[in-house]
Design a protein around this motif. Structure first.
Motif, PDB file in Angstrom:
ATOM      1  N   UNK A 198     -26.133  -6.236   3.015  1.00  0.00           N
ATOM      2  CA  UNK A 198     -26.760  -5.889   4.291  1.00  0.00           C
ATOM      3  C   UNK A 198     -28.273  -6.067   4.198  1.00  0.00           C
ATOM      4  N   UNK A 199     -28.860  -5.541   3.142  1.00  0.00           N
ATOM      5  CA  UNK A 199     -30.313  -5.613   2.975  1.00  0.00           C
ATOM      6  C   UNK A 199     -30.786  -7.059   2.897  1.00  0.00           C
ATOM      7  N   UNK A 200     -30.056  -7.889   2.149  1.00  0.00           N
ATOM      8  CA  UNK A 200     -30.435  -9.296   2.010  1.00  0.00           C
ATOM      9  C   UNK A 200     -30.307 -10.026   3.334  1.00  0.00           C
ATOM     10  N   UNK A 201     -29.256  -9.756   4.076  1.00  0.00           N
ATOM     11  CA  UNK A 201     -29.050 -10.417   5.360  1.00  0.00           C
ATOM     12  C   UNK A 201     -30.172 -10.070   6.343  1.00  0.00           C
ATOM     13  N   UNK A 202     -30.502  -8.810   6.433  1.00  0.00           N
ATOM     14  CA  UNK A 202     -31.546  -8.365   7.358  1.00  0.00           C
ATOM     15  C   UNK A 202     -32.904  -8.939   6.960  1.00  0.00           C
ATOM     16  N   UNK A 203     -33.204  -8.905   5.672  1.00  0.00           N
ATOM     17  CA  UNK A 203     -34.492  -9.412   5.193  1.00  0.00           C
ATOM     18  C   UNK A 203     -34.616 -10.915   5.427  1.00  0.00           C
ATOM     19  N   UNK A 247     -20.919  -5.364   6.383  1.00  0.00           N
ATOM     20  CA  UNK A 247     -21.439  -4.354   5.453  1.00  0.00           C
ATOM     21  C   UNK A 247     -22.474  -3.499   6.190  1.00  0.00           C
ATOM     22  N   UNK A 248     -22.000  -2.531   6.969  1.00  0.00           N
ATOM     23  CA  UNK A 248     -22.910  -1.743   7.817  1.00  0.00           C
ATOM     24  C   UNK A 248     -23.840  -0.796   7.063  1.00  0.00           C
ATOM     25  N   UNK A 249     -23.515  -0.480   5.821  1.00  0.00           N
ATOM     26  CA  UNK A 249     -24.370   0.398   5.033  1.00  0.00           C
ATOM     27  C   UNK A 249     -25.697  -0.308   4.751  1.00  0.00           C
ATOM     28  N   UNK A 250     -26.790   0.221   5.286  1.00  0.00           N
ATOM     29  CA  UNK A 250     -28.084  -0.453   5.142  1.00  0.00           C
ATOM     30  C   UNK A 250     -28.565  -0.504   3.693  1.00  0.00           C
ATOM     31  N   UNK A 251     -27.972   0.313   2.820  1.00  0.00           N
ATOM     32  CA  UNK A 251     -28.352   0.307   1.412  1.00  0.00           C
ATOM     33  C   UNK A 251     -27.573  -0.728   0.609  1.00  0.00           C
TER      34      UNK A 251
END
Length: 201
Positions: free
Chosen positions: A127-132, A119-123
């Motif tokens: 994606x957001x949960x993984x990065x955080x 899920x490359x879309x940062x929004x």
């Protein structure tokens, strides 16, 4: 056995089954490759029950990441409990456990990295949960490095994260041919470079 549960317990049990099945399938086969109908079929719940617990697949993905995050936090907490006030030993235990995990036959890399790639879309919430989640975990490593007296804890944590990211991909791609001990030894060399008193073992 099921008949003994009250309705609320049935809902909770269904949610747990859905999440368990989804977690295994998402990690082993990829999130986009696994559809909701398959998760419903393999978890043995009714479609209505699924949607009562997870309104969308995105909600289920976020729950999957939260579950993995808690497992990762438990590993960090185990390191702290086993070696209170011994940050070097905590780091040693943590990276040895990661190395051991790479050797397991069902290892398929980092769930956070895998999700961010899918899920490359940062929004996107996944994606957001993984990065955080990944960021918080490496903040714990930075804290351990700080407590260990590293010259530059932020740099050390970043170097260890880079090493870890490459190693888990190599472990997944090479599988049984990969020697995960190389990862552990390289991690300890990075730590020793910043904390010279560390012994390599």
């Amino acid at each position: 056995m099921k008949e003994r549960f009250i309705d609320m317990d049935k809902k909770e049990s269904a949610k747990e089954r859905i999440l368990q099945v989804a977690s295994e399938l998402f990690y082993q086969e990829g999130i986009r490759a696994v559809g909701i109908d398959r998760i419903i079929a393999e978890s043995g719940v009714a479609k209505a029950s699924f949607y009562r617990n997870f309104a969308t697949k995105d909600d289920l993905i976020v729950a999957f990441l939260e579950q993995r995050f808690l497992i990762s936090l438990e590993r960090i907490e185990e390191a702290r409990q086993r070696f209170p006030n011994q940050p070097i030993e905590q780091l040693r235990f943590l990276f040895q456990s990661i190395s051991d995990r790479m050797k397991e036959p069902d290892f398929r890399g980092c769930p956070y990295m895998n999700t961010a790639v899918e899920f490359p879309d940062i929004e996107h919430p996944a994606h957001a949960k993984a990065v955080a989640s990944r960021h918080i975990l490496w903040c714990h490593v930075k804290q351990m490095a700080t407590e260990a007296g590293a010259r530059d804890p932020e740099a050390l944590a970043s170097q260890l994260e880079i090493l870890h990211s490459g190693a888990i991909m190599m472990a997944y791609m090479k599988k049984s041919m990969y020697n995960a001990d190389h990862f552990y030894n390289a991690a300890m060399l990075l730590i020793k470079d910043q904390v010279p008193s560390v012994s390599i073992r």
